[in-house]
Design a protein around this motif. Sequence first.
Motif, PDB file in Angstrom:
ATOM      1  N   HIS A   1      -1.886   1.440  -2.736  1.00  0.00           N
ATOM      2  CA  HIS A   1      -2.584   2.123  -3.828  1.00  0.00           C
ATOM      3  C   HIS A   1      -4.043   1.687  -3.803  1.00  0.00           C
ATOM      4  CE1 HIS A   1       1.534   2.666  -5.902  1.00  0.00           C
ATOM      5  NE2 HIS A   1       1.232   3.694  -5.139  1.00  0.00           N
TER       6      HIS A   1
ATOM      7  N   GLU B   1      -5.956  -0.326  -6.296  1.00  0.00           N
ATOM      8  CA  GLU B   1      -5.433  -1.697  -6.420  1.00  0.00           C
ATOM      9  C   GLU B   1      -5.956  -2.450  -5.203  1.00  0.00           C
ATOM     10  OE1 GLU B   1      -1.208  -0.904  -6.748  1.00  0.00           O
ATOM     11  OE2 GLU B   1      -1.565   0.558  -8.307  1.00  0.00           O
TER      12      GLU B   1
ATOM     13  N   HIS C   1       0.563  -5.143  -5.030  1.00  0.00           N
ATOM     14  CA  HIS C   1       0.031  -4.111  -5.930  1.00  0.00           C
ATOM     15  C   HIS C   1      -0.734  -4.716  -7.099  1.00  0.00           C
ATOM     16  CE1 HIS C   1       2.424  -0.489  -4.622  1.00  0.00           C
ATOM     17  NE2 HIS C   1       2.998  -1.448  -3.923  1.00  0.00           N
TER      18      HIS C   1
HETATM   19 ZN   LIG Z   1       0.623   0.087  -7.037  1.00  0.00          ZN
END
Ligand SMILES: [Zn+2]
Length: 862
Positions: free
Chosen positions: A127, A130, A237
């Motif tokens: 992500h 992140e 994450h």
């Molecule tokens: Zn994430």
Amino acid sequence: MKKKLTLLFSLVLLLYPLSLIGQTPPEEFLGHKVGADRKLADYNQICEYFKKLDEESEKIKVLTIGKSTLEKPLIMAVITSEENMPNLDDYREITKKLRDARNLTEEEAVQLSKEGKIIVILTCNIHSTEIASSQMAMELAYDLVTGKTIFDSDKVLKDVIVLLVPSSNPDGEQMVTEWYRKYSGTRYEGGRMPWLYHHYAGHDDNRDWYMLNLPETKAITDVLYRDWIPQVHIDEHQMGSTGARLFLPPFMDPPTLTVHPLIWRGIALFGTNMAYELQKDRLSGIVYGRSFTGWWIGACDDTSWLHNSIGILSEMASVNIASPIYVDPTEIPSSYTEKRIHFPDPWTGGWWRLRDIVDYELTLSQSLIKTAYLHKDELLLNFYRMCKEAIEIRKEEDPFAFIIPRDQHDYPTALKMLDILMAGGVEIHQASEDFIADGKTYPSGSFVVLMSQPYRPYAQALLEKQKYPELRQYPGGPPIPPYDNAGWTLPLQMGVKCDRIDDTFKTPLKKVFKIIFSPITVPEEKPYMIIDCKTNASYSVIFDLMKSGAEIYRSKESITKKEFEGAYGSFIIKNSPEIQKILPDLLNKWHVVAYGLDDITDIPKNPLKRYRVGFYQSWKANMDEGWTRYVFDSMEIPFTTLHNRDFKGTKKNKVNLKKKFDVIVFADENADIIKSGKPSPNSPYARRYTEMPPQYEGGIGDEGIQALKSFVEQGGILVTLNNACGLVFKEFNVPARDALEKVKRNEFFCPSSILKIKVDNKTPIGYGMPDKAAALFSRSLGLSTWIPSGNWDRKVVASYPKENILLSGWLLGEDKIARKAAVVDTTYKKGHIILIGFRCQNRAQSHGTYKFLLNSLLYPEK
Ligand SMILES: [Zn+2]
């Protein structure tokens, strides 16, 4: 000067062993400390740094494991001792051997566990916002090769092979860094981008780990379950900013039922050790057992559980990309202020910086490597034992096999499903003669997935129906939702017939090593050709033929001829020398069968014209838009992206959408967002709304609504998917509404599950569908229609049955959706508004219902 220096440097290189030259610390390379306020390394710099470290140390080797969607190299560093480096292939061979107990005794496994090395993989930054882990990875690599670790790295790296992927989504890392730099120092600093940080998937790039649509997912899946087979995997994450500082497993209930219990224990072992290591350094605010469930959601780390590998998720509290934030103590939710056993040291608020995240992540990553080292032999042996159990021990409730019969509604899609299963490590066999299982006869050529195989937990989880446990906040109280989907059964989503077989059976089976699509025989030259529309791929052939200006019809009835049967809506193509030239390649490319016809006068049919498709993209980075675009691109369906400005003309020159388009599609998106660019103030999304640079504010506006109305009046086809249907309820007075809109959550609840629908496949939007299908319901609608008046008409294309609606997942309050419509084709004046009230192309996974969308793009003329 530069040349001289390089020469000097080369001489030094020749004279000294590499380890004595020293390695460049990342802060020296970048010109700032890793994780410094408002400083980010972009993906190009990260790659450069890893390359440099590879040149400077014998303990690290940087591999390119694939290419990203936008063609960036996807890199992975292998970090281990100098002695291990030349023997990596041998160690990979050992983990492969340990996976298959059919060729290995317990004694041999014990011996191999001693000889082998534990392989640990750290995947970062899937992500893109992140972002801390992508930065941290550089420092972690440097610390490992230079021994700046919480353990004796010379000793540890002799037993551990570390695989480090600094970013699982290179394109996004680059995009986010560039966007951050562009708006740094302005009021938009640290804010959202107006587009997805993965070209197609955005945040959903972590929901693709069984469908393997994306090249990034494919490449890392190869590392995980084919090339390296690591026994320990962490995916790093970030989460919200005000609660815990860090989530580490154990996860919360419920568990995925096919996962081996030793995996949950292993996850707890690693998670607890990481928390312990961090607590020693007085890093506070670490929680376990909350928010993140053990129910598989098709994410990166949890797919490892199903492959008997310890898969761990870490979730750090976020900052605004690289800008520090201040959290006032009163802003911390009360559930994160009290000491609890699973949260013994609450964080008390204050400043929170990118470097804080990097610090936590450095320690937890090192702890992971340390624990793997401490338990090396038994982790390897237990990997063998779990895989052995999957092969040998079958409990009464376990299936014996799943059969994918030869006769399928859409055979190429069935083969595609098998191909995807194999890419995830599933073993598949094919029957070489007819056979009987559970009292049913299956033709030769049917595929069999025997459950006795090392990755049984994965194969079973994908092929069987999910039954999500009935979890409530208190008896009779509101349901506790899963983190994401409750049901995902692949054959249901893809519209593939697949039978679960509980009793053993015997028949000659051949192992399949590659899915082979049989070559297509091109029909002899006839004046017409016919292609059945039951296969999704037939639509790709038609779109391609249309580009060449072919004359095409859709049959208004089913066609039965000597050699073939075609469903309602079959494609009839007028042959020509040009078509004859391109057809063989086209049919073979898409694995589609065509038949020649001499005469079509007796077939009732309507002409198809070449439709110009417009597809709306808001500035809100809508994942469903991305996945729909993926479906269009992968099926080679031409379309034009429409932005807000395309719906706006000038006073003198009003926009006329019909001039440019015949079909306009809106992906699943909140109607307020489409219209105004903002969620309505009482929507749950209103709080999360943040300001954007002015060119990305607003929606299609009243003007856009008017333009769409006139588009439909003139004969345009407007397609609204899932929540985008809200746009036409509100603005068009369409004779349908969402009967579930005001129903309370404890009366009706269906978190991403698969429901049964009945389809009218004699009507254009239902063409090519079976009469019963499976719909992926996810924040979806139950449509009710009524007898219209004036210029309106409506046709219910698909609806939910009276009972037994749930196929896989969780459904509370079945009566609320019973007999409601799922797909409605409404007519207004000369045009159509098509309402598809569920996710017919969800995450490019639900192939079984693509045709509702495809038919909307190929609506025959009257
Ligand atoms: Zn994430």
